[in-house]
Each structure stands twice: as structure tokens, then as C-alpha cells.
Design a protein around this motif. Structure first.
Motif, PDB file in Angstrom:
ATOM      1  N   ASP A  92      31.996  50.127  35.577  1.00  0.00           N
ATOM      2  CA  ASP A  92      31.356  49.396  34.474  1.00  0.00           C
ATOM      3  C   ASP A  92      32.333  49.021  33.363  1.00  0.00           C
ATOM      4  O   ASP A  92      31.959  48.342  32.410  1.00  0.00           O
ATOM      5  N   VAL A 105      29.490  54.115  36.697  1.00  0.00           N
ATOM      6  CA  VAL A 105      30.063  54.632  35.451  1.00  0.00           C
ATOM      7  C   VAL A 105      31.501  55.103  35.687  1.00  0.00           C
ATOM      8  O   VAL A 105      31.773  55.840  36.645  1.00  0.00           O
ATOM      9  N   ARG A 107      34.076  57.489  34.873  1.00  0.00           N
ATOM     10  CA  ARG A 107      34.122  58.803  34.232  1.00  0.00           C
ATOM     11  C   ARG A 107      35.541  59.108  33.769  1.00  0.00           C
ATOM     12  O   ARG A 107      36.404  59.433  34.581  1.00  0.00           O
TER      13      ARG A 107
END
Ligand code: SF4
Length: 341
Positions: A92, A105, A107
Motif C-alpha cells: 500500500d 499493508v 509492515r
């Protein structure tokens, strides 16, 4: 590309894996059993411009791939998948995220191998991941190993003679620890029966020469200079023969992880928490954790923005040597099975 291999192995359990790669990265995947084919995208030369993008997209379409996992998050990669009609999955935070079918996502607190692996996996499974399951894999073949054998034979290395690899280079000047020659002097005293071999690109030859002089001054056995002499897979093959690698935060660190070569990693302007630390079973990371200016950039710059460069200058040859010497002892601890966060 090296850190992508755990993802490739995971995907290969479900079907054919085809990889689009730059010419340099494509060579890393030679012989890799998880990879059905590599589509070389030479975007700076024969495949430059929209014509090249369309040609490579046609090759990608021909593979009948059903999903494109965007390890490299550029808008160009995203456009390539779109042109090929293959749904893209990526981070993202990537530049090409607006063209993806699904966004994952990114991380910041995970190792990059785990981030890439998560593109194709349920993020809730991550608790079971160990360092071993995320270790990258490379497969040097006979043509990669032959130059290594020739190099070691020419240097008079005997079967089983211990080798210490040093990788003093980096494209980023602030990542280059400046005391490899002093370390070499320490090593002659600490592990006198080991030979020092220097890995790197052709441009690292002056660094190797300085280390060679340091070894000679201490009466150590002649240095083996492998700079500019081996491919990436050849370097991996050489590392598989070495007892330990001392390296900056640069490509040899990941080659050593893939070959599970014990590693002493020297981090200056970057930190392992950014996701690019060593994954070999036995590794030590050295860095000046107390410095509040660390990390100062994503990749390391060409000059210290504060001018003092303490993150690297303050790291001493004796502390690095003290981290290297125990690597010659048999492992005492069981394998680290802890998650990577
Ligand atoms: S600002 Fe700090 S971390 Fe960055 S190069 Fe200088 S000393 Fe190193």
C-alpha cells in the motif's frame, strides 16, 4: 531479488512461477527450482519506452499468470501487469499502488523477506514464521563454482583451510566501514590459520589492495582478492566455502544469508530494523545504537549529513574481531526459531 526467494518458493507450491527481472537480477535466479521462467526486462536498453513495455507485457501474458506479485513497487511494474491483463498485488506504500487489484499493508516492523512473503499469504499466519523459513535461497551451478575453485587453487588454498570473507564495499559511501584493513591485522593475530578473501565488485579492488597490504604487514598468508572476478552466484558459491563473512549493509550480506554463512554485519547509517538484517543461523550485528542520528536515511548517503560519521568511525577493529573469532567455534545454541519481529 534475493529476499524474494522465500515468496517464490511459497508460490511454487501452487503453480508455475514466472519472474520479470532486470538483466542483473535475472542472473540471481539461474538454477532456482522455484522459478519456471525468467522474463528479462531490460528497461534501460532494448526494452526502453512504451514499445519495450508492451513487448514484455506480451511475454507476461503468454505465461497465463493469474496474479502478479509486485515485489518491486514502481508504477512501471504496475503498468506492465495492467497491460498484460494480470491482476496485481502489492504494498500500500508503493508508487504503483493505484493500479493494483489488491493492496497489502507494508509492515515497517518486519524483515523485508517477511513483507514480500506476506504478499501471497494470510498475514495472521506470520506468528509461526521462523528465521529459517524466511531464509533466502540461491543455487550456484557448475559454471558459478568453477571460477571459485580456480581462484582458490591459484591461491594455494588447501581442502578445509578456513576462509574469512570480507566485503568492504557498498555503492553508498557512508555504509563503508573504514577499518577493514585494521580488522585484517587483528584477524592475523586472532585466527592465524585462516585465509582472508575479499569479495566485491571490480571497483572494490583498491579496498582489497589496502587489506592485502595490512595482512602482509602482519605476516599473514597472502590475501585472496575476488573483487570483480565472480558473478553474484559465484560469490554465493565462495561464501558457502567460508567460515564467516564480515560485511557492511550491502548485497553480500544477503548472499551469505542465502548460503547460511555465519555473518558479522556492520550497520552505520542504516539499522536492521529497517528490514534488511542478516538471516544466517549464526550472525552478529554491530552498530552504534546510542547514536540518536541513526538511521539517517533509507539507503545510506554518500556523505554524513552531520560531518562526523561516528556511526562507522567509532566502530573498532578489535570489537569486530571479537565478533568474528567465536564464529570459528562449533555452534553452541540451538537454531533461533523466534519470529523475526
Ligand atoms: S548522521 Fe549519524 S547515522 Fe547518518 S551518517 Fe552521520 S553519523 Fe551516521
Amino acid at each position: 531479488m534475493i529476499l524474494t526467494t522465500p515468496l517464490l518458493e511459497r508460490l511454487a507450491r501452487e503453480g508455475e512461477v514466472h519472474v520479470v527481472a532486470t538483466p542483473a537480477n535475472a542472473t540471481v535466479l539461474t538454477n532456482h527450482p522455484a522459478v519456471a521462467s525468467v522474463i528479462v526486462y531490460d528497461k534501460r536498453n532494448v526494452d526502453s519506452g512504451v514499445g519495450g513495455l508492451r513487448r514484455v507485457a506480451a511475454q507476461l501474458r503468454d505465461t497465463r499468470a493469474t496474479t502478479a506479485y509486485m515485489a518491486q513497487g514502481s508504477w512501471r511494474s504496475a503498468a506492465l501487469a495492467r497491460l498484460a491483463g494480470v491482476p496485481g498485488v502489492g504494498f500500500d506504500t508503493s508508487a504503483g499502488r493505484w493500479l493494483y487489484s489488491r493492496r497489502v499493508v507494508y509492515r515497517k516492523d518486519w524483515h523485508h523477506a517477511q513483507r514480500l512473503w506476506a504478499l501471497a499469504n494470510d498475514p495472521h499466519e506470520d506468528a509461526s514464521l521462523s528465521a529459517e523459513s524466511l531464509r533466502p535461497s540461491l543455487y550456484p551451478g557448475p559454471s558459478d563454482r568453477a571460477p571459485v575453485t580456480a581462484l582458490l587453487q591459484a591461491a594455494g588454498v588447501r581442502d578445509g583451510e578456513p576462509l574469512i570473507a570480507l566485503a568492504p564495499g557498498s555503492v553508498w559511501a557512508t555504509k563503508r566501514w573504514p577499518s577493514y584493513d585494521a580488522l585484517a591485522r587483528e584477524l592475523v593475530a586472532l585466527v592465524p590459520d585462516a585465509r582472508v578473501v575479499v569479495l566485491g565488485a571490480a571497483g572494490d579492488a583498491p579496498l582489497a589492495a589496502a587489506i592485502g597490504i595490512a595482512v602482509q604487514q602482519r605476516g599473514g598468508p597472502p590475501l585472496i582478492d575476488a573483487t570483480g572476478k565472480l558473478s553474484l552466484l559465484g560469490s554465493a558459491a565462495l561464501l558457502s566455502r567460508c567460515t564467516v563473512l564480515v560485511t557492511n549493509d550491502s548485497a553480500p550480506l544477503h548472499l551469505a544469508s542465502a548460503m547460511n554463512t555465519p555473518t558479522v554485519a556492520l550497520f552505520g547509517p542504516t539499522v536492521p530494523a529497517m528490514g534488511f538484517g542478516p538471516l544466517a543461523d549464526r550472525h552478529v550485528v554491530l552498530g552504534r545504537d546510542a547514536l540518536t542520528c541513526r538511521p539517517c536515511s533509507a539507503h545510506g548517503g554518500q556523505a554524513c549529513p552531520l560531518g562526523h560519521w561516528q556511526c562507522m568511525r567509532d566502530m573498532t577493529a578489535s570489537e569486530v574481531g571479537a565478533a568474528v573469532a567465536p564464529m570459528f567455534d562449533p555452534p553452541r545454541e540451538p537454531r533461533d526459531a523466534s519470529p523475526l519481529r
